[in-house]
Design a protein around this motif. Structure first.
Motif: not given
Length: 69
Positions: A18-21, A27-31, A1-9, A11-14
């Motif tokens: 411990y931080g902000i996603t 990606s909401l349909s997959m979530f 699932m494509r996400t972003y960690f801490h900011s839109y700068h 990009p990550e997966l899952g």
């Protein structure tokens, strides 16, 4: 699932454990599928509430923010 960690700068997966996603609208349909297919979903009011929130965000074209596990 494509996400972003801490900011839109960042990009990550899952989910960031411990931080902000930031979970983007695309990606909401997959979530939603992950949440509703959990074995605990039928008995969990919290997961049901989360599924409702996901549907609302998707319908309104919004992203979700997750604050760690």
């Amino acid at each position: 699932m494509r996400t972003y960690f801490h900011s839109y700068h960042r990009p990550e997966l899952g989910l960031d454990y411990y931080g902000i996603t930031i979970i983007p609208n695309e990606s909401l349909s997959m979530f939603y599928n992950v949440v509703t297919q959990s074995r605990a979903f039928p008995q969990s009011e919290a997961l049901s509430d989360l599924a409702s929130l996901i549907v609302r965000a998707e319908r309104e074209g919004k992203d979700l923010v997750h604050f760690g596990i």
